[in-house]
Write a protein that holds these residues in place. Structure first.
Motif, short mmCIF file in Angstrom:
data_model
loop_
_atom_site.label_atom_id
_atom_site.label_comp_id
_atom_site.label_asym_id
_atom_site.label_seq_id
_atom_site.Cartn_x
_atom_site.Cartn_y
_atom_site.Cartn_z
N HIS A 163 0.81 -1.21 0.00
CA HIS A 163 0.00 0.00 0.00
C HIS A 163 0.84 1.26 0.00
CE1 HIS A 163 0.51 0.53 4.37
NE2 HIS A 163 0.06 -0.70 4.58
N SER A 164 0.28 2.29 -0.62
CA SER A 164 0.88 3.62 -0.59
C SER A 164 -0.24 4.55 -0.14
CB SER A 164 1.37 3.99 -1.98
OG SER A 164 1.54 5.40 -2.07
N VAL A 165 -0.18 4.99 1.11
CA VAL A 165 -1.24 5.85 1.63
C VAL A 165 -0.86 7.30 1.33
CG1 VAL A 165 -2.61 6.50 3.64
CG2 VAL A 165 -1.64 4.20 3.51
N VAL A 166 -1.78 8.00 0.69
CA VAL A 166 -1.58 9.42 0.40
C VAL A 166 -2.57 10.19 1.27
CG1 VAL A 166 -1.68 11.20 -1.38
CG2 VAL A 166 -0.83 8.91 -1.95
N PHE A 167 -2.06 11.12 2.04
CA PHE A 167 -2.90 11.89 2.97
C PHE A 167 -4.08 12.51 2.22
CE2 PHE A 167 -3.38 16.21 5.05
CZ PHE A 167 -4.21 15.74 6.07
N GLY A 168 -5.27 12.40 2.81
CA GLY A 168 -6.50 12.87 2.18
C GLY A 168 -6.56 14.38 1.97
N GLY A 169 -5.62 15.11 2.53
CA GLY A 169 -5.60 16.56 2.32
C GLY A 169 -4.80 16.97 1.10
N ASP A 191 -16.28 8.50 -0.76
CA ASP A 191 -16.98 9.57 -1.46
C ASP A 191 -16.48 10.92 -0.97
OD1 ASP A 191 -18.18 9.21 1.04
OD2 ASP A 191 -20.21 8.94 0.29
N GLU A 192 -16.52 11.11 0.36
CA GLU A 192 -16.01 12.34 0.95
C GLU A 192 -15.44 12.02 2.34
OE1 GLU A 192 -18.97 15.86 -0.51
OE2 GLU A 192 -19.77 14.52 1.02
N GLY A 193 -14.62 12.95 2.83
CA GLY A 193 -14.14 12.83 4.21
C GLY A 193 -14.67 14.00 5.01
N MET A 194 -14.77 13.83 6.32
CA MET A 194 -15.24 14.93 7.17
C MET A 194 -14.14 15.33 8.14
SD MET A 194 -18.28 15.80 6.38
CE MET A 194 -18.79 16.77 7.79
N ARG A 195 -13.81 16.59 8.16
CA ARG A 195 -12.85 17.12 9.14
C ARG A 195 -13.30 18.50 9.58
NH1 ARG A 195 -7.29 15.68 9.48
NH2 ARG A 195 -6.57 17.79 9.15
N GLY A 197 -16.09 19.48 10.61
CA GLY A 197 -17.43 19.82 10.12
C GLY A 197 -17.50 20.09 8.63
N LYS A 198 -16.35 20.03 7.96
CA LYS A 198 -16.34 20.29 6.51
C LYS A 198 -16.04 19.02 5.72
CE LYS A 198 -14.22 24.82 6.88
NZ LYS A 198 -13.29 24.57 7.92
N ALA A 199 -16.70 18.90 4.57
CA ALA A 199 -16.49 17.72 3.74
C ALA A 199 -15.34 17.97 2.76
CB ALA A 199 -17.77 17.39 2.98
N VAL A 224 -14.57 2.50 -3.78
CA VAL A 224 -15.07 3.68 -3.07
C VAL A 224 -15.88 3.27 -1.83
CG1 VAL A 224 -16.32 5.86 -3.31
CG2 VAL A 224 -15.24 4.80 -5.32
N VAL A 225 -15.49 3.82 -0.69
CA VAL A 225 -16.24 3.61 0.54
C VAL A 225 -17.33 4.67 0.63
CG1 VAL A 225 -16.09 3.53 3.07
CG2 VAL A 225 -14.13 2.78 1.67
N ARG A 226 -18.57 4.24 0.91
CA ARG A 226 -19.62 5.24 1.09
C ARG A 226 -19.52 5.77 2.52
NH1 ARG A 226 -25.48 3.71 -0.68
NH2 ARG A 226 -25.44 2.61 1.31
N ASN A 227 -19.20 7.04 2.63
CA ASN A 227 -18.96 7.62 3.96
C ASN A 227 -20.00 8.69 4.29
OD1 ASN A 227 -17.51 8.02 6.40
ND2 ASN A 227 -16.39 9.71 5.48
N THR A 228 -20.01 9.80 3.53
CA THR A 228 -21.02 10.82 3.82
C THR A 228 -22.32 10.54 3.07
OG1 THR A 228 -20.34 12.22 1.97
CG2 THR A 228 -19.25 12.61 4.10
N GLY A 229 -22.24 9.78 1.99
CA GLY A 229 -23.44 9.44 1.22
C GLY A 229 -23.85 10.50 0.22
#
Ligand code: ATP
Ligand code: MG
Length: 653
Positions: A163-169, A191-195, A197-199, A224-229
């Motif tokens: 694996h090569s993890v790339v920071f979501g930011g 789909d999206e990440g939450m940090r 309070g912002k997607a 794709v993981v369904r996270n915020t929907g």
């Protein structure tokens, strides 16, 4: 220069900690002695932390010389890293919580036991297999801090994918570059990440990254993981929902038998000093080192709740959220959010809510919270806390004391852990039950770690001194190569000093043998022939009550060669004016000496940082030198506006 170092206040090991510690003073001495006198027995002790499929017979095969550069540990043993982190705990602690997830939204959390983790990882691994991912394939993860991030890493490890993890930011461009560099065939995202309070539009960023043809050519599938929907764009030929794919698989997935030296992951460095390097870590030695250091540095005790606030996109998240703690059967807390959401008490609220015993964070977070004052901390209990830790940058004594006295109520030892993406795990750190603490010092190398300080010519310096920090021998968690570029590996780390690993950092060693990391060697300022560490000047500035954060760089100076340029962020509510600037300049002269005379002081509402929160002095150097048209690689910069603001104000000078 007669270096001036104020006498540090020593915080001795608390009796209560010493009594129950995994490693007390005596044990520390024993281990250190064993590592020197009976190297094989010592490294075998580390190697035995792994459950091997086929035991190793060879311990170490290392050569740091450029013409035959190789690093191998336990290299005829076989194992599976995922089985070590999950399966082996099923009998003894299947119902214990493995991952304790705390959402960005304080109302959301989740507890995943080892048994549940096993089930989820096996199913996930089977999904990857169905997508055609197999042993040796590279998989890029671009994920929010949700349990699936850890599950995906472990699933890769289970089937032998790298694996090569790339920071979501990171931006789409930065992501594309990393996909191309390691030739990934699959991307895992949400789909999206939450940090706060912002997607963050993760899937959209992946789509953008894959609009780069070079990247798109390599990637067959996006999972794709369904996270915020929320709605996202979809490419039916390429994209797969995880929850749909999971319907077609079962929970039987035999772990792949891997060689100790098979790659486990690639991870790109933070980019504080230049273009990020694809650091390659392998399986057996890495896991053994992550596991051992997690246990001794944090004095991890059975049943404790352990929380590292890093993102899995950084090496700290790899070694000390996922691999180390899980190998040790710990309960590891994974936090989706940020320290100041919904408010500045969040960290401490989470500590109280989950009764966290061990807490590990970064100086950047400590300084930011310190800026908000004591009250948000004081109003929480934090009684469960036993051990604190920090990593990522030198911690100024001022911030250290605040962490110790306010957060830890003067009761919890702080592990100031020095290490790098390249080192895989902690190399220099106090042990809570064995080492007296000096605020700002990472203290001593761990048993088995051969640190040394060299002068510019490569001569090893003895006793109390300052120099370039090297490791004269290997340890099992050491990186093995720069992915796809072994030559760069040699040039970057082994060319400066023959036969030694050069860290790029400078350090001072005091009369007690304690190490004080003074920052990157590239950052050292040379004023009229005297070397001045940036960390030292910055610490002096931060020690002033008006200053929240500071960054110091050198700039071309006609007479002195280099002058001292300081960027200063004030405490909330303070205004910068001429009088305060004068006062600070005088203050630093008194704290360190006349050599540390700041030639130019600029007020900085914010400092340029990498996305992992480290100050990017190379950019500040360019601004100070008025070369802001040549900033270099800025792909890892967290907030470009900060830089624009500084350039704007620099112009007016
Ligand atoms: P790049 O190598 O791409 O420039 P980076 O060095 O910031 O980025 P990392 O591997 O994340 O990438 O960080 C390791 C560096 O962080 C160390 O070399 C050191 O400069 C600094 N560091 C980490 N922990 C500490 C610590 N406890 N005290 C002082 N410095 C630290
Ligand atoms: Mg580095």
């Amino acid at each position: 220069m007669a270096e001036h170092h104020p006498q540090a206040q020593v915080h001795p090991v608390p009796d209560k900690i010493a009594k129950s510690a995994r490693v007390d003073r005596e044990r520390f001495e024993e281990l250190t002695r064993e590592a020197l006198e009976n190297e094989d027995a010592f490294w075998n002790r580390i190697g035995q932390r792994v459950e091997w499929i086929k035991p190793y017979s060879r311990i170490k095969d290392v050569n740091f010389d450029l013409d035959d550069l190789h690093i191998r540990w336990f290299d005829d043993g076989t194992l599976n890293v995922c089985a070590n982190c999950v399966d082996r705990h099923l009998d003894a602690r299947g119902d214990q919580v493995a991952i304790l997830w705390e959402g960005d939204d304080p109302e959301r959390d989740e507890k995943i036991t080892y048994r549940q983790l096993h089930d989820r990882v096996c199913r996930f691994a089977n999904v990857l297999k169905r997508l055609g991912v197999g042993k040796g394939d590279r998989v890029t993860l671009y994920m929010p801090m949700i349990p699936e991030a850890a599950v995906a890493m472990l699933a890769c490890a289970r089937i032998g994918a790298i694996h090569s993890v790339v920071f979501g930011g990171f931006s789409p461009d930065a992501l594309a570059g990393r996909i191309i560099d390691c030739d990934s065939k699959c991307v895992i995202t949400a789909d999206e990440g939450m940090r706060g309070g912002k997607a963050t539009p993760l899937k959209k960023n992946v789509d953008r990254a894959l609009s780069n043809e070079d990247a798109a050519d390599r990637v067959d599938s996006v999972l794709v993981v369904r996270n915020t929907g929320n709605d996202i764009d979809w490419d039916a030929d390429r994209d797969h929902w995880l929850h749909e794919a999971l319907e077609h698989v079962d929970a039987d997935c035999e772990p792949e038998e891997m060689n100790a030296e098979d790659p486990l992951f690639i991870l790109y460095t933070s980019g504080s000093t230049g273009k990020p390097k694809g650091v390659l870590h392998t399986s057996g030695g890495y896991l053994a080192w992550a596991s051992w250091t997690h246990e001794i540095v944090f004095d991890y005790q059975e049943g404790e709740i352990y929380w590292c606030t890093a993102d899995v996109g950084w090496v700290t998240g790899h070694s000390y959220i996922v691999y180390g703690p899980l190998a040790n059967g710990a309960t590891t807390l994974m936090f989706e959010g940020v320290p100041n959401y919904p408010d500045n008490s969040r960290f401490w609220q989470v500590v109280d809510k989950h009764q966290v015993n061990i807490f590990y964070t970064a100086p950047t977070a400590i300084r930011a919270l310190m800026r908000g004052g004591d009250e948000p901390v004081r109003k929480t209990s934090r009684e469960s806390l036993r051990i604190l830790g920090t990593v990522g940058e030198p911690i100024n004594p001022e911030a250290w004391e605040w962490y110790y006295n306010v957060v830890g109520d003067g009761r919890c030892p702080i592990a100031d852990t020095w290490w790098q993406t390249e080192t895989g795990g902690i190399l220099i750190s106090p042990l809570p039950g064995a080492t007296d603490l000096k605020p700002g010092s990472a203290t001593k190398p761990l048993p088995g770690i051969k640190a040394a300080l060299l002068d510019a010519d490569g001569k090893e310096l003895e006793g109390a001194t300052s120099g370039n920090l090297v490791l004269t021998d290997s340890w099992p968690g050491q990186m093995r190569t720069v992915y796809g570029d072994h030559k760069r590996f040699g040039e970057t780390y082994f060319a400066a000093y023959k036969g030694r690993y050069f860290t790029g950092d400078g350090a001072r060693r005091d009369e007690d043998g304690y190490y004080w990391i003074t920052g990157r060697v590239d950052d050292v300022i040379n004023v009229s022939g005297h070397r001045l560490g940036t960390a030292e000047v910055e610490s002096a500035l931060v020690a002033h009550s008006a200053v929240a954060e500071a960054a110091v760089v050198g700039f071309p100076h006609d007479i002195k060669g280099q002058g001292v340029y300081a960027y200063v962020t004030l405490m909330a509510g303070r205004e910068g004016d001429e009088k305060l600037a004068e006062e600070l300049i005088q203050w630093v002269r008194e704290e360190i000496g006349p050599i540390a005379t700041i030639d130019h002081l600029q007020w900085a509402p914010g400092l340029p940082k990498t996305r992992s929160g480290k100050i990017m002095r190379r950019i500040l150097r360019k601004i100070a030198a008025n070369e802001h048209d040549q900033l270099g690689d800025t792909s890892t910069l967290a907030d470009p506006e900060v830089v624009e603001n500084l350039i704007e104000n620099r112009r007016q000078v």
